[in-house]
Design a protein around this motif. Structure first.
Motif, PDB file in Angstrom:
ATOM      1  N   LYS A 144      45.261  25.464  43.399  1.00 38.90           N
ATOM      2  CA  LYS A 144      44.310  26.536  43.723  1.00 38.90           C
ATOM      3  C   LYS A 144      43.985  27.401  42.505  1.00 38.90           C
ATOM      4  CE  LYS A 144      47.148  28.204  46.823  1.00 38.90           C
ATOM      5  NZ  LYS A 144      48.303  27.292  46.629  1.00 38.90           N
ATOM      6  N   THR A 145      45.029  27.869  41.811  1.00 39.92           N
ATOM      7  CA  THR A 145      44.795  28.699  40.623  1.00 39.92           C
ATOM      8  C   THR A 145      44.127  27.873  39.526  1.00 39.92           C
ATOM      9  OG1 THR A 145      46.617  30.191  41.147  1.00 39.92           O
ATOM     10  CG2 THR A 145      45.921  30.116  38.843  1.00 39.92           C
ATOM     11  N   THR A 146      44.522  26.618  39.396  1.00 34.61           N
ATOM     12  CA  THR A 146      43.894  25.739  38.405  1.00 34.61           C
ATOM     13  C   THR A 146      42.398  25.599  38.697  1.00 34.61           C
ATOM     14  OG1 THR A 146      45.963  24.509  38.223  1.00 34.61           O
ATOM     15  CG2 THR A 146      43.993  23.452  37.341  1.00 34.61           C
ATOM     16  N   PHE A 169      43.319  38.227  38.958  1.00 37.73           N
ATOM     17  CA  PHE A 169      44.400  37.293  38.702  1.00 37.73           C
ATOM     18  C   PHE A 169      45.506  37.399  39.741  1.00 37.73           C
ATOM     19  CE2 PHE A 169      42.065  37.565  34.834  1.00 37.73           C
ATOM     20  CZ  PHE A 169      42.066  36.258  34.368  1.00 37.73           C
ATOM     21  N   GLN A 170      46.295  36.306  39.818  1.00 39.01           N
ATOM     22  CA  GLN A 170      47.371  36.243  40.816  1.00 39.01           C
ATOM     23  C   GLN A 170      48.397  37.353  40.567  1.00 39.01           C
ATOM     24  OE1 GLN A 170      48.674  32.226  41.262  1.00 39.01           O
ATOM     25  NE2 GLN A 170      50.246  32.682  42.775  1.00 39.01           N
ATOM     26  N   THR A 171      48.625  37.694  39.300  1.00 36.14           N
ATOM     27  CA  THR A 171      49.521  38.808  38.999  1.00 36.14           C
ATOM     28  C   THR A 171      48.671  39.996  38.545  1.00 36.14           C
ATOM     29  OG1 THR A 171      49.778  37.837  36.810  1.00 36.14           O
ATOM     30  CG2 THR A 171      51.535  37.441  38.374  1.00 36.14           C
ATOM     31  N   LEU A 192      38.982  35.736  43.837  1.00 33.39           N
ATOM     32  CA  LEU A 192      40.146  36.590  44.075  1.00 33.39           C
ATOM     33  C   LEU A 192      41.356  35.685  44.280  1.00 33.39           C
ATOM     34  CD1 LEU A 192      38.564  38.986  46.777  1.00 33.39           C
ATOM     35  CD2 LEU A 192      38.623  39.343  44.294  1.00 33.39           C
ATOM     36  N   ASP A 193      42.335  35.788  43.363  1.00 35.10           N
ATOM     37  CA  ASP A 193      43.519  34.927  43.479  1.00 35.10           C
ATOM     38  C   ASP A 193      44.660  35.723  44.111  1.00 35.10           C
ATOM     39  OD1 ASP A 193      45.303  32.857  43.349  1.00 35.10           O
ATOM     40  OD2 ASP A 193      45.120  32.535  41.187  1.00 35.10           O
ATOM     41  N   GLU A 194      44.896  35.479  45.380  1.00 29.73           N
ATOM     42  CA  GLU A 194      45.949  36.129  46.161  1.00 29.73           C
ATOM     43  C   GLU A 194      45.888  37.660  46.077  1.00 29.73           C
ATOM     44  OE1 GLU A 194      49.770  34.370  46.307  1.00 29.73           O
ATOM     45  OE2 GLU A 194      49.093  32.441  45.547  1.00 29.73           O
ATOM     46  N   PRO A 195      44.773  38.236  46.536  1.00 30.39           N
ATOM     47  CA  PRO A 195      44.621  39.690  46.447  1.00 30.39           C
ATOM     48  C   PRO A 195      45.641  40.476  47.274  1.00 30.39           C
ATOM     49  CG  PRO A 195      42.848  38.736  47.768  1.00 30.39           C
ATOM     50  CD  PRO A 195      43.589  37.600  47.124  1.00 30.39           C
TER      51      PRO A 195
HETATM   52 MG   LIG Z   1      48.205  29.998  42.325  1.00 31.19          MG
END
Ligand SMILES: [Mg+2]
Ligand SMILES: Nc1ncnc2c1ncn2[C@@H]1O[C@H](COP(=O)(O)OP(=O)(O)OP(=O)(O)O)[C@@H](O)[C@H]1O
Length: 252
Positions: free
Chosen positions: A46-48, A88-90, A174-177
């Motif tokens: 997913k992030t990729t 970003f996820q973080t 939005l990566d894991e908001p």
């Molecule tokens: Mg990810």
């Protein structure tokens, strides 16, 4: 919802690193103004996928189009200029700066500051005004002068969305908001994301909170072992036996 020239179009996108096949043959279209959730087990890609859409990574095969234009080899800042934004996820706020300063910096990058000296700020729209408007949009106006580092996780995530809006993106990733956000903050953040979409922006969102995601999105894309297993309405995806198997950890 679909239009002739989708906001985002991936054709047979693949990513091979060394011998490892990270993404394989991902083909999907996202219509202008549509909101698509991206789900899948940890390590599914997913992030990729977001890295490839935003230009952090270049695929080893296939093409990426934004509003019909081939941007496959384009760099992150080139895609930002044509309206792509991401979180970003973080968390990525400057903890030592105030919320207002964080958003002003983001706005400055769009209006033309040190990062883009060839652009002139638009008349009557300076970074401070943009920052005020963006903080208001996410409900953080009362925290303009608060150090970002002391905000709750939920408010930090809202601040990141304000920073994103300040760059005036048309397509947002939005990566894991909701990651790390306390349960008391979830409803407020969901409302901010709902507004982000309601204002006409195209949104792709990776999120593990299924009930939150399914209530927000038009369609869901399911990633599994680097492949797109399904992309359909939340109802159809949840009824899909292949998806059910992937989530039960069986081979498909
Ligand atoms: Mg990810
Ligand atoms: N730069 C890289 N080099 C090698 N392997 C990578 C690289 N980036 C990602 N991977 C691998 O690609 C796979 C997909 O990772 P990715 O981070 O996209 O998963 P994800 O779906 O976002 O997972 P999560 O839900 O844990 O965030 C993983 O197996 C990961 O180890």
């Amino acid at each position: 919802m679909m239009v002739d020239r989708p906001a985002l179009q991936l054709d047979a996108v693949g990513l091979q690193i060394g011998g490892a096949r990270i993404l394989h043959d991902v083909t999907m279209q996202v219509g202008t103004g549509e909101m698509v959730g991206v789900i899948g087990p940890n390590g599914a890609g997913k992030t990729t996928l977001f890295n490839i859409i935003s230009g952090v990574m270049i695929p080893t095969s296939g093409t990426v189009r934004l509003a019909g234009d081939d941007v496959t080899g384009h760099k992150v800042h080139q895609r930002a200029r044509v309206g792509l934004g991401r979180t970003f996820q973080t968390s990525s706020v400057f903890a030592g700066l105030t919320a207002g300063e964080n958003v002003r910096l983001a706005a400055q990058s769009k209006l033309g500051g040190a990062t883009s000296p060839w652009r002139f700020p638009r008349q009557g729209d300076d970074a401070a005004q943009v920052a005020d408007r963006c903080l208001q949009e996410v409900g953080l106006a009362h925290h303009t002068d608060t150090a970002a580092g002391v905000l709750s996780h939920g408010d930090k995530r809202k601040l990141e969305i304000a920073m994103l809006i300040a760059t005036e993106p048309e397509v947002v990733l939005l990566d894991e908001p909701m990651a790390g956000v306390g349960s008391g903050d979830v409803a407020g953040l969901v409302e901010v994301i709902r507004r982000l979409h309601a204002s006409g922006r195209t949104v792709l969102m990776v999120e593990h909170h299924m009930e939150v995601l399914l209530g927000l999105v038009d369609r869901v894309a399911v990633m599994h072992h680097g492949e797109l297993l399904a992309i359909d309405t939340p109802k159809a995806v949840m009824a899909n036996p292949q998806v059910q198997k992937a989530y039960l950890g069986e081979t498909v």
